[in-house]
Design an enzyme around this catalytic site. Structure first.
Site, PDB file in Angstrom:
ATOM      1  N   LEU A 115       0.835  -1.204   0.000  1.00 10.75           N
ATOM      2  CA  LEU A 115       0.000   0.000   0.000  1.00 10.75           C
ATOM      3  C   LEU A 115       0.860   1.241   0.000  1.00 10.75           C
ATOM      4  O   LEU A 115       0.470   2.287  -0.479  1.00 10.75           O
ATOM      5  CB  LEU A 115      -0.889   0.018   1.247  1.00 10.75           C
ATOM      6  CG  LEU A 115      -2.037  -0.974   1.287  1.00 10.75           C
ATOM      7  CD1 LEU A 115      -2.680  -0.966   2.656  1.00 10.75           C
ATOM      8  CD2 LEU A 115      -3.059  -0.630   0.219  1.00 10.75           C
ATOM      9  N   GLY A 116       2.034   1.141   0.579  1.00 12.57           N
ATOM     10  CA  GLY A 116       2.903   2.304   0.620  1.00 12.57           C
ATOM     11  C   GLY A 116       4.105   2.008   1.466  1.00 12.57           C
ATOM     12  O   GLY A 116       4.180   0.990   2.137  1.00 12.57           O
ATOM     13  N   GLY A 165       7.186   4.207   3.871  1.00  9.03           N
ATOM     14  CA  GLY A 165       7.574   5.509   4.384  1.00  9.03           C
ATOM     15  C   GLY A 165       8.652   5.350   5.406  1.00  9.03           C
ATOM     16  O   GLY A 165       9.311   4.311   5.481  1.00  9.03           O
ATOM     17  N   PHE A 199       8.658   4.706   8.429  1.00  5.53           N
ATOM     18  CA  PHE A 199       8.586   3.649   9.416  1.00  5.53           C
ATOM     19  C   PHE A 199       8.613   2.258   8.810  1.00  5.53           C
ATOM     20  O   PHE A 199       8.623   1.268   9.500  1.00  5.53           O
ATOM     21  CB  PHE A 199       7.321   3.796  10.246  1.00  5.53           C
ATOM     22  CG  PHE A 199       7.376   4.997  11.139  1.00  5.53           C
ATOM     23  CD1 PHE A 199       8.429   5.157  12.009  1.00  5.53           C
ATOM     24  CD2 PHE A 199       6.391   5.947  11.101  1.00  5.53           C
ATOM     25  CE1 PHE A 199       8.501   6.256  12.834  1.00  5.53           C
ATOM     26  CE2 PHE A 199       6.454   7.048  11.933  1.00  5.53           C
ATOM     27  CZ  PHE A 199       7.506   7.205  12.798  1.00  5.53           C
ATOM     28  N   GLY A 200       8.542   2.179   7.520  1.00  6.47           N
ATOM     29  CA  GLY A 200       8.575   0.850   6.920  1.00  6.47           C
ATOM     30  C   GLY A 200       7.494   0.710   5.862  1.00  6.47           C
ATOM     31  O   GLY A 200       6.928   1.694   5.407  1.00  6.47           O
ATOM     32  N   LYS A 238       1.682  -3.432   8.854  1.00 11.09           N
ATOM     33  CA  LYS A 238       2.794  -2.481   8.773  1.00 11.09           C
ATOM     34  C   LYS A 238       4.053  -3.195   9.246  1.00 11.09           C
ATOM     35  O   LYS A 238       4.081  -3.718  10.360  1.00 11.09           O
ATOM     36  CB  LYS A 238       2.454  -1.300   9.667  1.00 11.09           C
ATOM     37  CG  LYS A 238       3.508  -0.249   9.686  1.00 11.09           C
ATOM     38  CD  LYS A 238       2.927   1.066  10.161  1.00 11.09           C
ATOM     39  CE  LYS A 238       3.157   2.105   9.118  1.00 11.09           C
ATOM     40  NZ  LYS A 238       2.444   3.294   9.167  1.00 11.09           N
ATOM     41  N   ASP A 289       3.324  12.436  15.666  1.00 11.46           N
ATOM     42  CA  ASP A 289       3.471  12.513  14.207  1.00 11.46           C
ATOM     43  C   ASP A 289       2.106  12.744  13.548  1.00 11.46           C
ATOM     44  O   ASP A 289       1.709  12.011  12.652  1.00 11.46           O
ATOM     45  CB  ASP A 289       4.141  11.232  13.687  1.00 11.46           C
ATOM     46  CG  ASP A 289       4.798  11.432  12.323  1.00 11.46           C
ATOM     47  OD1 ASP A 289       4.880  12.597  11.873  1.00 11.46           O
ATOM     48  OD2 ASP A 289       5.207  10.439  11.711  1.00 11.46           O
TER      49      ASP A 289
END
Ligand SMILES: *[C@@H]1O[C@H](CO)[C@@H](O)[C@H](O)[C@H]1NC(C)=O
Ligand SMILES: *[C@@H]1O[C@H](CO)[C@@H](O)[C@H](O)[C@H]1NC(C)=O
Ligand SMILES: *[C@@H]1O[C@H](CO)[C@@H](O)[C@H](O)[C@H]1NC(C)=O
Ligand SMILES: *[C@@H]1O[C@H](CO)[C@@H](O)[C@H](O)[C@H]1NC(C)=O
Ligand SMILES: *[C@@H]1O[C@H](CO)[C@@H](O)[C@H](O)[C@H]1NC(C)=O
Ligand SMILES: *[C@@H]1O[C@H](CO)[C@@H](O)[C@H](O)[C@H]1NC(C)=O
Ligand SMILES: *[C@@H]1O[C@H](CO)[C@@H](O)[C@H](O)[C@H]1NC(C)=O
Ligand SMILES: *[C@@H]1O[C@H](CO)[C@@H](O)[C@H](O)[C@H]1NC(C)=O
Ligand SMILES: *[C@@H]1O[C@H](CO)[C@@H](O)[C@H](O)[C@H]1NC(C)=O
Length: 659
Positions: free
Chosen positions: A363-364, A366, A368-369, A385, A481
């Site tokens: 899905l994406g 960034g 953080f992983g 995640k 965040d």
């Protein structure tokens, strides 16, 4: 020569030898070297995390959060004949460096060329201080001079941009600085991005008589520019020079990985530094090739190589699996892992849910992983995640955190369902949010633009979620965040706050009060730029930025617009000061909103972004104001104006003080 021919008596020879040795002594203390590679160079003075990695100097250690390193030539360079002498030696040096971030958009740090009378300057700090300077507001005179190649912008040090060269006289605030680049043969200035991993050549000339530094940079392969990028003359330089000094490099980092490398180095204090041979230097490039590939041919080659690598890796993986058998899959569980509450999934379960973490399920990814979409065996859709972490200790503390976070339940928080650990990889399982993140609906995808009514409702949702974290629980939970890409939308387009607590994983550092950089550029409250730790007020600040970006339909930092509009907050604040805050509103949804409502959201955004954390509203007040209710507590000065809906008085908000 004549003397030798005449066969002089022994005494004369001794006298001559003595005389020669006297003449020779100064030239012995002259320092001259040219290292085209650091392979086999074992005499450098390496401090803290600096090390020779094959043939280059690597300044920081990726797995230490507040890593710094310094590398010095082993002997001091004589700079003056006596400490009270006013005559200072000149020197010339040239080196090749490469600065490669793991994530291109993460905050940058850079590298400094250093002259110092000690290899351990007192009070040196990591993070944005290059592992060299202190945070003292006006450091006293100390023999320390640095030429910084700075790849991050720290407004608190008056940095001009995020890619500059500066002269630092025992002070992180540069005495002079200029954007990185070079003057080409026709005299035009060609900007040079230093944070791309490309090999960059630097030349530094110091003229001890004129007290002038000339600094020149150019990509390797470009001939030496004749005009220096920065030429700085200042009599004060003399105060920062001691009779002899170490020369070398220093660099530091925080959470974000930035590989600072020195590949070759030459130096001379008796004439021009020797030319470096740059033909066979290694090249370090970003692993993901997505950034700036416009050239189809290069893209083709990269895809070709990538496919090849994927095939090789898959073959090796299959072979490895066959060899190791399936027993390895059941990695032994550490007993502390049993203590933690949320459901522990097995790796197989998550692997099959996400198609073995296949690319099509990604899905994406960034800071953080990576996040994968998955379907569990009971047909529930989840987002998985994957967070990489190197230290088991940090992981354990983090699990304690997560397990208490797992108990937080609120309709406006993305619910965590469980977790799984495999080696150093932690997998967190969340409810799947079919409509993705808010940023996609406000500025990334103009064709699916979100209307005002929905935007407003999402803002209320998120404010309520954050209010719950701050006030609805026996301890205050700081999100750290808050940003539009962490706001997820469920199937009814209701907003939920995601990723809370995750930033904490990256905040277990040795210097707790420099956790400031945890968060995202553009959303960080100004007090975090100094050394305060995050508070609920800094979350409120980030939420204020979200309010403004949703109302204005713009990212907090937009580089493609006029200079005065780049920083969203400053721009809105300026319009507000001129009495025309409404002009900041997203023009694409004009007519959909009540002007008063819009103005209230803009002003509330500004109030949340107040430079003084004490004067920001609490989330409780924010929720009440967004819902059109009176705030629960007596409105303070900043809020009273909002509540009354006035706007004709003097603006209650000062622009950010020049930090
Ligand atoms: C350090 O090592 C390099 C290369 O091995 C050599 O050129 C240089 O002279 C040495 N310097 C000192 C001070 O030993
Ligand atoms: C980085 O630091 C970690 C722990 O602090 C250490 O185990 C590791 O060996 C270091 N890495 C390098 C390449 O020095
Ligand atoms: C340096 O100072 C010492 C004593 O303070 C003095 O004897 C000497 O002459 C001075 N040297 C120079 C070059 O000024
Ligand atoms: C130091 O003294 C030597 C010889 O005594 C001289 O050649 C040199 O120029 C002096 N250097 C400075 C910086 O004064
Ligand atoms: C470096 O300079 C400072 C200030 O002049 C002095 O106090 C200190 O002793 C010097 N250190 C070394 C190692 O020479
Ligand atoms: C400087 O950093 C130290 C250690 O991190 C901290 O204790 C101190 O408060 C900081 N000082 C200032 C002026 O920020
Ligand atoms: C120097 O740069 C300018 C602007 O990028 C360019 O037009 C010019 O051709 C360059 N000159 C040389 C000699 O490369
Ligand atoms: C430094 O640059 C200036 C301006 O280009 C030049 O005049 C001067 O000679 C240079 N000095 C050195 C030591 O290279
Ligand atoms: C630079 O090094 C390469 C081999 O590493 C060599 O072939 C080449 O001649 C060298 N160039 C110069 C100018 O010394």
């Amino acid at each position: 020569m004549g003397v030798v021919k005449e066969h002089p008596p022994a005494a004369t020879v001794v006298a001559i030898l003595l005389h020669l040795s006297l003449l020779v002594t100064p030239s012995v203390s002259a320092v001259e070297f040219a290292l085209n590679s650091f392979a086999g160079v074992s005499n450098l003075t390496l401090i803290k995390d600096a090390r020779v990695d094959v043939s280059v100097i690597r300044m920081t250690n990726d797995s230490n959060q507040y890593s710094y390193g310094r590398a010095f030539y082993p002997v001091k360079i004589p700079m003056k004949n006596s400490s009270n002498s006013s005559r200072i030696s000149s020197f010339s040096t040239s080196f090749v460096f490469s600065i490669l971030p793991q994530i291109a958009t993460s905050p940058g740090f850079g590298l400094a060329f250093v002259l110092c009378n000690t290899t351990a300057p007192p009070g040196a700090l990591a993070s944005q201080y290059f592992g060299l300077f202190t945070n003292a507001t006006s450091p006293s005179v100390f023999p320390l001079i640095a030429v910084e190649f700075d790849t991050g912008q720290n407004p608190e040090f008056n940095d001009i941009d995020d890619n500059h060269i500066g002269i630092d006289l025992n002070n992180i605030e540069s005495a002079d600085s200029t954007p990185a680049g070079y003057y080409n043969a026709s005299g035009a200035f060609v900007p040079l991005r230093m944070r791309t991993g490309q090999n960059i050549r630097a030349w530094i000339e110091f003229d001890g008589e004129d007290l002038r530094f000339n600094v020149t940079v150019a990509p390797v392969g470009v001939p030496r520019p004749s005009r220096p990028t920065l030429s700085y003359r200042d009599a004060a330089i003399a105060n920062y020079v001691s009779s002899d000094m170490y020369v070398g490099f220093s660099a530091s980092k925080t959470n974000w990985i930035e590989a600072q490398r020195v590949l070759a180095w030459s130096f001379s204090d008796s004439g021009a530094a020797r030319e470096l041979n740059t033909t066979n230097l290694p090249v370090f490039e970003a692993e993901s090739s997505s950034s700036s590939l416009s050239n189809g041919a290069i893209a083709g080659i990269v895809i070709g190589c990538w496919t090849f690598v994927v095939i090789i890796v898959s073959v090796l993986y299959l072979w490895w699996r066959k060899k190791r058998g399936r027993e390895e899959e059941d990695e032994e569980m550490e007993d502390w892992e049993l203590e933690y509450w949320p459901h522990r999934y097995s790796y197989e379960e998550l692997s099959s849910a996400t198609g073995e973490f296949g690319r099509e399920k990604l899905l994406g990814s960034g800071g953080f992983g990576r996040v994968y979409r998955g379907i569990l065996s009971n047909k529930t859709e989840v987002a998985v995640k994957c967070v990489n972490h190197d230290s088991k200790q940090g992981l354990r503390e983090f699990m304690a955190e997560i397990s208490s976070m797992g108990r937080l339940q609120h309709k406006n928080l993305v619910q965590m369902r469980g977790w799984c650990r495999k080696g150093n990889e932690l997998m967190l399982v969340y409810d799947f949010m079919p409509n993705g993140s808010l940023n996609k609906w406000v500025f990334d995808r103009p064709e699916n633009l979100l209307g005002w009514e929905k935007r407003h409702r999402i803002l209320v949702d998120v404010a309520e979620g954050l209010n719950y974290l701050h006030h609805g629980w026996d301890q205050v939970v700081i999100h750290r965040d808050v940003k539009s890409s962490n706001i997820l939308l469920d199937s009814d387009m209701r907003g939920k706050l995601g990723d809370f607590g995750l930033a904490k994983l990256y905040a277990h550092g040795e210097v707790p009060n420099t956790t400031r950089v945890v968060g995202t550029l553009g959303y960080l409250a100004p007090e975090l730029a100094t050394v305060a730790s995050p508070t609920s007020a800094s979350d409120v600040y980030s939420f204020g930025v979200v309010l403004l970006e949703v109302a204005c339909g713009r990212r907090p930092i937009e580089t493609s617009v006029a200079e005065e509009e780049v920083v969203l907050i400053d721009w809105v604040r300026e319009l507000y000061a001129k009495g025309c805050a409404r002009e900041a509103a997203d023009a694409r949804i004009r007519g959909e909103y009540d002007e008063g409502d819009m103005e209230m959201v803009l002003k509330l955004g500004l109030a949340c972004c107040h430079p003084d954390p004490q004067r920001r509203p609490t989330m409780k007040e924010v929720v009440a104001l967004l819902l059109g209710e009176d705030p629960p507590e007596a409105p303070r000065k900043v809020l009273s104006d909002l509540v009354r809906g006035g706007g004709d008085e003097a603006p209650p908000l000062q622009p950010s003080p020049p930090v």
